[in-house]
Design an enzyme around this catalytic site. Structure first.
Site, mmCIF file in Angstrom:
data_model
loop_
_atom_site.group_PDB
_atom_site.id
_atom_site.type_symbol
_atom_site.label_atom_id
_atom_site.label_comp_id
_atom_site.label_asym_id
_atom_site.label_seq_id
_atom_site.Cartn_x
_atom_site.Cartn_y
_atom_site.Cartn_z
ATOM 1 C CD GLU A 230 -3.006 -0.523 2.448
ATOM 2 O OE1 GLU A 230 -4.008 -1.236 2.497
ATOM 3 O OE2 GLU A 230 -2.618 0.148 3.421
ATOM 4 N NE ARG A 321 -11.682 -7.279 16.419
ATOM 5 C CZ ARG A 321 -11.163 -6.098 16.688
ATOM 6 N NH1 ARG A 321 -11.794 -5.272 17.500
ATOM 7 N NH2 ARG A 321 -10.019 -5.704 16.161
ATOM 8 C CB VAL A 324 -10.265 -1.946 22.362
ATOM 9 C CG1 VAL A 324 -9.785 -1.431 23.707
ATOM 10 C CG2 VAL A 324 -9.651 -3.287 22.049
#
Ligand code: ADP
Length: 482
Positions: A230, A321, A324
């Site tokens: 990248e 998901r 944190v």
């Protein structure tokens, strides 16, 4: 519990949306197993308790006195006797599924890390009729391969970091791709996570070494040495968008989190709103993300991560998901994101329309790691005295308690200090006050780092990029403050 059609939020006698366990009744999971440990396991248990859902903790022998074990309704030791290894416990698909069967849990909440982004695990769990709280296995698989994730996101109209989108099998491929893209470049692991397997290269001289090191680290960490290239956007900021989909083509977003304060590509402090994103930009990128998620038919919580440079967004990856740093979003929206996850997984429709979502004030999270600064050396050991900060606008998510021994086997994150106030200056003042109240004696933590960081005029100005903290830590090492 079987999921049929999407359910509308149940209403109570007064016509208001139900929240209490009695009102959810049999339409919610009966028992959720939390396949995780530490603060995030506790975080999930808290919401389950409020919703009247029974909880199952899993643990190793080392963790038998951990707070998540004490707080759950039931606990199952899934560790190999006398072994604390994650591989033989929190990462053991078989042991976790067996713990579900023994306890009769009807769903698994994976938290973050461990098995949370393992598509094979998701498939196995769903196949045997236990609901994985998260997206389907195909979406986890796609986003777990960063090369495929970029291809899919680009096809859904999400702008991506310029790069080479196929795996590079030989150094010749890498060399040719690098010459096409131009330097500086970053070599990344397709299966990457936690900042591992990433190498910066400034020219042909160090390209081969960087490629070999990246592949080696990727193989070691992820069992997969596929890498890709990248453009290195070193002056960018890390901006991520929190999204939720209902799996039926509806999606909403909860604005951005700014995670530009990083060390070794790992986040240390996160905030929302970002000091550099205005309302119109937020709305535009938020809509791009929710449209993509809706088109994908994505279910549950997700985070779409970007580098933001010179007014442009560049997608780097999507996490399928709970993050944190989700509490900063919860603070400004006043919404429990774990409850949203549970609701969606149980077959409910999204609980909010985009136009009804209102954010208020500013929130900052400081990751309290058991590490001594400035070297960031892990410092496990017994906590003789733990005092959690409190007061208005202060939230401490931690599984610490007096007498607890922080084991050396797992992550060094031992708490998340989250503050919420009317604006950024007030939130910084509140964080300063709360950091001074936190005691984790005699364990060394990242608290002194944050105390110095938030006093720095550059941090206060909000004007920095993803590389700034590391150079600042260099300066900070030179001082005699610590
Ligand atoms: P991981 O999954 O390992 O956390 P990410 O792709 O999310 O990896 O990147 C983590 C961090 O690494 C980013 O927040 C950013 O600071 C840095 N990074 C990743 N890609 C690039 C890039 N193309 N240019 C500059 N920095 C990058």
């Amino acid at each position: 519990m079987l999921i049929e059609d999407r359910k509308e939020w149940p209403r109570n006698r007064l016509g208001r949306k139900a929240r209490t366990p009695r009102e959810y009744g049999s339409t919610m999971f009966d028992k959720v197993l939390i396949a995780n440990r530490g603060e995030i396991a506790l975080r999930i248990i808290r919401t389950c308790k409020e919703l009247g859902i029974a909880t199952v903790a899993v643990h190793t022998t080392v963790d038998q006195d951990a707070m998540h074990v004490r707080m759950a309704d039931e606990a199952v030791c899934i560790g190999h006797p006398l072994s604390a290894k994650s591989k033989e416990s929190y990462l053991s698909e078989l042991n976790i599924i067996a713990a579900c069967e023994i306890t009769g849990a009807d769903a698994i909440h994976p938290g973050y890390g461990f098995l949370s982004e393992n598509s094979e695990f998701v498939e196995k769990v769903n196949e045997i009729g236990i609901k994985f709280i998260g997206p389907n296995s195909e979406h986890v698989r796609i986003m777990g391969d960063k090369i495929e994730a970029k291809t899919v996101m680009r096809s859904l109209g999400v702008p991506c970091v310029p790069g080479v989108e196929e795996g590079l099998d030989s150094f010749d491929d890498v060399r040719n791709a690098a010459l096409t893209l131009g330097f500086p470049l970053i070599i990344k692991a397709a299966a990457g996570g936690g900042g591992r397997g990433m190498r910066l290269t400034n020219g042909l001289d160090d390209l081969e070494g960087a490629y070999e090191r990246s592949r080696y680290e990727a193989q070691l960490s992820f069992g997969n040495d596929k890498v890709y290239l990248e453009r290195f956007l070193g002056n960018g900021r890390h901006i991520e968008i929190q999204v939720f989909g209902d799996g039926r083509g509806n999606a909403i977003h909860f604005g951005e989190r700014d995670c530009t304060i990083q060390r070794r590509h790992q986040k240390l402090l996160e905030e929302t709103p970002s000091p550099v994103i205005d309302r119109q930009t937020r709305q535009s990128i938020g809509e791009t993300c929710s449209r993509a998620i809706a088109q994908l038919g994505y279910e549950g919580a997700g985070t779409i991560e970007f580098l933001y440079q010179q007014g442009q967004f560049y997608f780097i990856e999507m996490n399928t998901r709970l993050q944190v740093e989700h509490p900063v979003t919860e603070a400004v929206f006043g919404i429990d994101l774990v409850e949203e996850q549970l609701r969606i997984a149980a077959g409910y429709s999204l609980s909010h329309r985009q136009e009804d979502l209102v954010s208020s004030g500013h929130a900052i999270e400081a990751r309290i790691n058991a590490e001594s600064v400035p070297g960031f050396i892990p410092c496990p050991g017994q906590v003789d005295l733990f005092h959690s900060p409190g007061g208005l606008g202060v939230r401490m998510d931690s599984a610490l308690y007096n007498g607890y021994t922080i084991p050396p086997h797992y992550d060094s994150l031992v708490g998340k200090l989250v503050v919420h106030a009317a604006n950024r200056d007030a939130a910084i003042a509140r964080l300063d006050r709360a950091l001074a109240e936190l005691i984790v004696h005699p364990i060394a933590t990242t608290v002194p780092l944050f105390q110095h960081l938030i006093a720095d005029p550059r941090f206060r100005s909000g004007d920095y990029d993803i590389q700034w903290l590391e150079s600042w830590i260099g300066d900070f090492n030179g001082t005699e403050v610590l």
